[in-house]
Design an enzyme around this catalytic site. Sequence first.
Site, PDB file in Angstrom:
ATOM      1  N   PRO A 184       0.825  -1.210   0.000  1.00  0.00           N
ATOM      2  CA  PRO A 184       0.000   0.000   0.000  1.00  0.00           C
ATOM      3  C   PRO A 184       0.864   1.267   0.000  1.00  0.00           C
ATOM      4  O   PRO A 184       1.831   1.364   0.747  1.00  0.00           O
ATOM      5  CB  PRO A 184      -0.778  -0.106   1.311  1.00  0.00           C
ATOM      6  N   GLU A 185       0.496   2.224  -0.854  1.00  0.00           N
ATOM      7  CA  GLU A 185       1.209   3.506  -0.893  1.00  0.00           C
ATOM      8  C   GLU A 185       0.297   4.581  -0.310  1.00  0.00           C
ATOM      9  O   GLU A 185      -0.789   4.286   0.189  1.00  0.00           O
ATOM     10  CB  GLU A 185       1.659   3.787  -2.325  1.00  0.00           C
ATOM     11  N   LYS A 215       2.555   7.022   4.770  1.00  0.00           N
ATOM     12  CA  LYS A 215       2.045   5.656   4.870  1.00  0.00           C
ATOM     13  C   LYS A 215       1.698   5.284   6.309  1.00  0.00           C
ATOM     14  O   LYS A 215       1.487   4.106   6.610  1.00  0.00           O
ATOM     15  CB  LYS A 215       3.093   4.692   4.315  1.00  0.00           C
ATOM     16  N   ARG A 263      14.451  -2.568  -3.528  1.00  0.00           N
ATOM     17  CA  ARG A 263      13.038  -2.573  -3.915  1.00  0.00           C
ATOM     18  C   ARG A 263      12.932  -2.508  -5.433  1.00  0.00           C
ATOM     19  O   ARG A 263      13.803  -1.983  -6.120  1.00  0.00           O
ATOM     20  CB  ARG A 263      12.327  -1.373  -3.292  1.00  0.00           C
TER      21      ARG A 263
END
Length: 257
Positions: free
Chosen positions: A2-3, A51, A246
């Site tokens: 989730p961003e 976040k 990432r």
Amino acid sequence: MPEGDAVYRTAARLREALDGRVLTRTDFRVPRHATADLSGRTVITTASYGKHLLTRIEGGLTVHTHLRMDGSWRIMELGRRLPPGDQVRLVLATAEHQAVGLKLGMVDLVRDERQIIGHLGPDLLGEGWDAAEAVSRLRARPERSIGEALLDQRNLSGIGTIYRAETLFLRGVWPWRKVGEIENLDSLVSLAQRLLDANKVHAGTVTTGDRRPGNQTWVYGRAGRPCRRCGTRISRGEMGAQPQERLILWCGNCQPR
Ligand SMILES: [Zn+2]
């Protein structure tokens, strides 16, 4: 993962379920706060910052949660059986609902929110969004790659791997280009903000303007497929030092070195 936009929507759902309600039961299933009990206290509201989720409770307490990789908050009817195993990290129940935090990456109970968000850069979806501050934080380390700098929440808060890849593609910037070599950092930052903002209400990440499945992104999720602009196969790699590396996707033609 989730961003910022997904976290923003999660905060809205928590506000709808919990704001102004008295907690009838709380269950912190994390070692550090296993004995915490907030029952009898009223929930003031839930805010998002980048976040991070901040659920403010009467008495000057804040429940801080973070979804990390695959966490979520589910609003369930009272009496419904909770998901099995160790998925449940936190339950906040009222007389009407139970908000159930699943696989949360962080669960904390703090008196001072600065402990949680004090070091973070401006929130891209916050009311106090400050693009100039974000740019100045990015510029403080000109030797860093823009790809890494955009994910560093101390510069600006809310971007994850999807918005990083999409923003850099749309600006034609190679992810490993140094921050100091980018002329239009302001426009890059404001584009990222607009992309997140455009997606904050509806579920799903759409950067192409086309909501149909398979058409929603330019490069993210499209490794090996032809670039929508030039037909070159989209590249896939990893950025950052282990074990923090990432995913990054880019078009070698549209985003030249
Ligand atoms: Zn291309």
